[in-house]
Design a protein around this motif. Sequence first.
Motif, PDB file in Angstrom:
ATOM      1  N   MET A 128       0.839  -1.211   0.000  1.00  0.00           N
ATOM      2  CA  MET A 128       0.000   0.000   0.000  1.00  0.00           C
ATOM      3  C   MET A 128       0.871   1.257   0.000  1.00  0.00           C
ATOM      4  O   MET A 128       0.708   2.150  -0.805  1.00  0.00           O
ATOM      5  CB  MET A 128      -0.917  -0.049   1.225  1.00  0.00           C
ATOM      6  CG  MET A 128      -1.647   1.243   1.503  1.00  0.00           C
ATOM      7  SD  MET A 128      -2.933   1.527   0.271  1.00  0.00           S
ATOM      8  CE  MET A 128      -3.571   3.096   0.835  1.00  0.00           C
ATOM      9  N   ASP A 187     -13.121  -3.081 -12.639  1.00  0.00           N
ATOM     10  CA  ASP A 187     -13.475  -3.068 -11.207  1.00  0.00           C
ATOM     11  C   ASP A 187     -13.143  -4.409 -10.558  1.00  0.00           C
ATOM     12  O   ASP A 187     -12.685  -4.457  -9.419  1.00  0.00           O
ATOM     13  CB  ASP A 187     -14.969  -2.767 -11.021  1.00  0.00           C
ATOM     14  CG  ASP A 187     -15.318  -1.337 -11.425  1.00  0.00           C
ATOM     15  OD1 ASP A 187     -14.380  -0.526 -11.557  1.00  0.00           O
ATOM     16  OD2 ASP A 187     -16.510  -1.050 -11.618  1.00  0.00           O
ATOM     17  N   GLN A 245     -10.943  -4.857  -7.368  1.00  0.00           N
ATOM     18  CA  GLN A 245     -11.515  -5.454  -6.150  1.00  0.00           C
ATOM     19  C   GLN A 245     -10.749  -6.696  -5.714  1.00  0.00           C
ATOM     20  O   GLN A 245     -11.110  -7.331  -4.725  1.00  0.00           O
ATOM     21  CB  GLN A 245     -12.983  -5.825  -6.408  1.00  0.00           C
ATOM     22  CG  GLN A 245     -13.893  -4.610  -6.528  1.00  0.00           C
ATOM     23  CD  GLN A 245     -15.202  -4.924  -7.255  1.00  0.00           C
ATOM     24  OE1 GLN A 245     -15.342  -5.966  -7.881  1.00  0.00           O
ATOM     25  NE2 GLN A 245     -16.142  -4.003  -7.185  1.00  0.00           N
ATOM     26  N   MET A 253     -10.441  -9.523  -7.384  1.00  0.00           N
ATOM     27  CA  MET A 253     -11.166 -10.752  -7.721  1.00  0.00           C
ATOM     28  C   MET A 253     -10.646 -11.384  -9.018  1.00  0.00           C
ATOM     29  O   MET A 253     -11.009 -12.509  -9.330  1.00  0.00           O
ATOM     30  CB  MET A 253     -12.667 -10.457  -7.890  1.00  0.00           C
ATOM     31  CG  MET A 253     -13.320  -9.818  -6.682  1.00  0.00           C
ATOM     32  SD  MET A 253     -13.214 -10.838  -5.231  1.00  0.00           S
ATOM     33  CE  MET A 253     -14.349 -12.144  -5.688  1.00  0.00           C
ATOM     34  N   HIS A 290      -5.059   4.574 -19.456  1.00  0.00           N
ATOM     35  CA  HIS A 290      -5.676   5.353 -18.375  1.00  0.00           C
ATOM     36  C   HIS A 290      -5.852   4.525 -17.113  1.00  0.00           C
ATOM     37  O   HIS A 290      -5.944   5.056 -16.014  1.00  0.00           O
ATOM     38  CB  HIS A 290      -7.024   5.911 -18.828  1.00  0.00           C
ATOM     39  CG  HIS A 290      -8.002   4.870 -19.265  1.00  0.00           C
ATOM     40  ND1 HIS A 290      -8.731   4.127 -18.374  1.00  0.00           N
ATOM     41  CD2 HIS A 290      -8.349   4.431 -20.494  1.00  0.00           C
ATOM     42  CE1 HIS A 290      -9.492   3.279 -19.040  1.00  0.00           C
ATOM     43  NE2 HIS A 290      -9.281   3.438 -20.328  1.00  0.00           N
ATOM     44  N   THR A 349      -5.901   4.962 -12.759  1.00  0.00           N
ATOM     45  CA  THR A 349      -7.029   4.508 -11.929  1.00  0.00           C
ATOM     46  C   THR A 349      -6.530   3.578 -10.830  1.00  0.00           C
ATOM     47  O   THR A 349      -6.959   3.662  -9.679  1.00  0.00           O
ATOM     48  CB  THR A 349      -8.070   3.771 -12.802  1.00  0.00           C
ATOM     49  OG1 THR A 349      -8.419   4.619 -13.886  1.00  0.00           O
ATOM     50  CG2 THR A 349      -9.315   3.415 -12.000  1.00  0.00           C
ATOM     51  N   THR A 392      -7.662   5.019  -7.375  1.00  0.00           N
ATOM     52  CA  THR A 392      -8.819   4.339  -6.767  1.00  0.00           C
ATOM     53  C   THR A 392      -8.441   3.026  -6.104  1.00  0.00           C
ATOM     54  O   THR A 392      -8.915   2.713  -5.013  1.00  0.00           O
ATOM     55  CB  THR A 392      -9.892   4.073  -7.848  1.00  0.00           C
ATOM     56  OG1 THR A 392     -10.202   5.306  -8.480  1.00  0.00           O
ATOM     57  CG2 THR A 392     -11.154   3.489  -7.221  1.00  0.00           C
ATOM     58  N   TRP A 393      -7.604   2.241  -6.768  1.00  0.00           N
ATOM     59  CA  TRP A 393      -7.300   0.890  -6.265  1.00  0.00           C
ATOM     60  C   TRP A 393      -5.859   0.826  -5.780  1.00  0.00           C
ATOM     61  O   TRP A 393      -5.091  -0.042  -6.197  1.00  0.00           O
ATOM     62  CB  TRP A 393      -7.540  -0.141  -7.372  1.00  0.00           C
ATOM     63  CG  TRP A 393      -8.906  -0.110  -7.972  1.00  0.00           C
ATOM     64  CD1 TRP A 393      -9.240   0.265  -9.239  1.00  0.00           C
ATOM     65  CD2 TRP A 393     -10.144  -0.471  -7.340  1.00  0.00           C
ATOM     66  NE1 TRP A 393     -10.590   0.150  -9.431  1.00  0.00           N
ATOM     67  CE2 TRP A 393     -11.165  -0.297  -8.279  1.00  0.00           C
ATOM     68  CE3 TRP A 393     -10.481  -0.934  -6.065  1.00  0.00           C
ATOM     69  CZ2 TRP A 393     -12.502  -0.545  -7.993  1.00  0.00           C
ATOM     70  CZ3 TRP A 393     -11.814  -1.188  -5.772  1.00  0.00           C
ATOM     71  CH2 TRP A 393     -12.805  -0.992  -6.731  1.00  0.00           C
ATOM     72  N   SER A 394      -5.491   1.727  -4.894  1.00  0.00           N
ATOM     73  CA  SER A 394      -4.088   1.854  -4.499  1.00  0.00           C
ATOM     74  C   SER A 394      -3.576   0.666  -3.681  1.00  0.00           C
ATOM     75  O   SER A 394      -2.370   0.547  -3.452  1.00  0.00           O
ATOM     76  CB  SER A 394      -3.895   3.160  -3.730  1.00  0.00           C
ATOM     77  OG  SER A 394      -4.813   3.217  -2.663  1.00  0.00           O
ATOM     78  N   ASP A 395      -4.452  -0.225  -3.236  1.00  0.00           N
ATOM     79  CA  ASP A 395      -4.000  -1.399  -2.467  1.00  0.00           C
ATOM     80  C   ASP A 395      -3.459  -2.518  -3.360  1.00  0.00           C
ATOM     81  O   ASP A 395      -2.807  -3.423  -2.877  1.00  0.00           O
ATOM     82  CB  ASP A 395      -5.168  -1.979  -1.646  1.00  0.00           C
ATOM     83  CG  ASP A 395      -5.456  -1.113  -0.428  1.00  0.00           C
ATOM     84  OD1 ASP A 395      -4.603  -0.275  -0.108  1.00  0.00           O
ATOM     85  OD2 ASP A 395      -6.529  -1.267   0.173  1.00  0.00           O
TER      86      ASP A 395
END
Lengths: 273, 443
Positions: free
Chosen positions: B1, B265, B269, B271, B280, B284, B288-291
């Motif tokens: 992270m 997504d 997520q 998955m 792009h 993102t 948004t998904w920095s983990d």
Amino acid sequence: MRRKTSKVALNLILLVLGIVTVYPFVWMLSSSFKQNKEIMALQQYLLPQQFITSNYVNMNAHFNFLRFFVNSLFVTIVVTIAVAYTSTLCGFVLSKYKFKGRNLLFGFVLSTMMLPWCVTIIPKYSMIQSFGWMDSYKALIIPALFSGFGIFNMKQHITTLPDEILEAARIDGANEFFIFHRIVLPMAKNGISSIAIFQFLWTWEDFLWPYLVINSQEKQLLAVGLKMFNGQYSTDYGALFAATAISIIPVLLIYLFFQKQFIAGIAASAVKG
Amino acid sequence: MKKKLLAAMAAASLAVSGLAATNVYAADEPFGDTIKYDPSAEINNGEDITVELWEWGSDDLFQSIIDGYTEIHPNVTIKLVNNPWEDYWTKLPLSLDGENGPALFNVHNSYHENLINYMAPLDIPVEDLEADFTGVEAHVIDGKVYYTDYGMMTGTVYYNKAMWEEAGLTEADIPKTWDEFREVAKKLTIKDGDYLVQAGLSFNDDFHQNYLLGLNYQLGENLFLEDGKTPNVTSDAMKQVMQMLVDMYEVDGVGSKDFGEKCADTFGQGMAAMVIQWGHYYNTLNTTWSDIDFGVFEIPTFDGEPYAYNRYNGESTFGINKNAPEDQQAVAQDFVKYFLANDDAQVAFNLAMSTFPAKKSLSSDERILANPSLSVLAEHIDHYIWPGPMPSTVETSLKTAGQDIFFNGVDIDTALESAQENMIRDMKNSSFQSVENLYAYAK
């Protein structure tokens, strides 16, 4: 017993409908304290797992929120007051004065409600452009001064006011200006409240027209600002929810304060045709 | 992270510092490659002038280049007007049709037909543009260029590093061919009986963009026939690509049409282990998904020697309003020249959009190559092809075809034929002309 059971059942149905109606708002409010990854996560929780306030703190990163908010408030209040006044005035004339072509005129007013807005938006845009009103609040306020819906509603409402009161005032020497401002306006306050609430809502939420005619960031309205959170490839949901949560405060306040008059006004204008 | 956040911060600071460096050019020395910008040349005879620049999305990015320019020319004021992406395309043509439209505006080539009639050609010789930038020829209309690309965006494979390691895969397992890719996807797939727990690959809601409109080139088939107008989506190549997608889900079982609505997504997520996305997505993931700890590799090929690796789309340079007053147009022309000659601005814009620079001299720029989604493209960037500003029906019709195949049980041939018919009908009045024939390795 039977009556009691049906009352409970009715209340239960209303409770469920109430929850269904309010839940998205509660979810949005709660999500305004979440990170975007939590908002979009597969596993959803109503309450934030990690409570953050940065969506509110950083709201100005997309646009000058306070400026847009004040601009919206100004335009909405001016338009609402103007529409409430002009609607009551026209409603008074159309319901209490007998003159040739009255019904034709009323029919014309009604017909303006039947035209879809998308049909008139281009000619309206061209007119505003040729008047030199682009990027000015004149373009937002002047075309909105008269509302077909408002006139229709106020005509219906004022029709229910007894003619005898107006006649008595005339016999006592009151002129028409006095009658309208001192008798009709106070007696039509329920109808005015319902028009004002509708108009406030519509103007506050209106996006396309303000977006088309206002260019300067310092004059832009909040509804346009909220759209700025939708990017080409992604949406900043957290910031959008935070801004939306604040943007609906005026609407909630207006409705809370004028709720009684709003319901009475709607009921009254539906009584007589 | 923490690593991700640091990477995102580093990328952001690189972009901003790149732009901050534009102010270095506030000197009198001319700069640029073939297109030279001379900062000592006076603009508007030194008299004050204000022009508007309309854009969507990236205020800071645009403001930085404006600041660099106005530092050189303090008599020029450029008013930045930010717009929401979707509605920009309603407002802009209306404004350009009148006298008060912006002198400068940001362009996306998907709206080419709506904008081109309002644009003034660039005052820069076409041969100078061609000397400095890739893909200019495709933008030449009657010997003039109205806008060109500053960057090229295309698809790459993003993979979840943690899942990759858990599956016992190493860097050496990065697939080069689709067969290898499918084997890797199988290893990355986790199932509990018939229940999919982790997809090795997801392409839900995106197969048309990242597979159907690109992999046909790997098999040597263009998207349009020789006339440059008739769609070619019933080709054997397209059928082969579609069949591969179906097999990956239905034979290999590496994913499912019901496993997540949007693959972007689903990957975010945690998955899905792999996803193919355009540039792009790099931004993102970092925001948004920095983990997600992710890696990137180039899109596989069928045989290692593709006709072209994939389709790209250009991020466009600014448009100049031909209806704007002449003095404003002159400023706009000068500003575009400044933008094209300014390497730091080019780098900053490309990093911000995760596009590979169209400016030839920047193809090995270390700031660009520090971005993994761009560095994987560097070796074969000349083997990516642009079909031109395709009407949206090409994408939407193929999306419908894919949905019909996966969800409605329609066979591949029928679905693609239906897409073809739909496109032909929708493009009847379109002026679109494919530029696939201008690809450097065109057959």
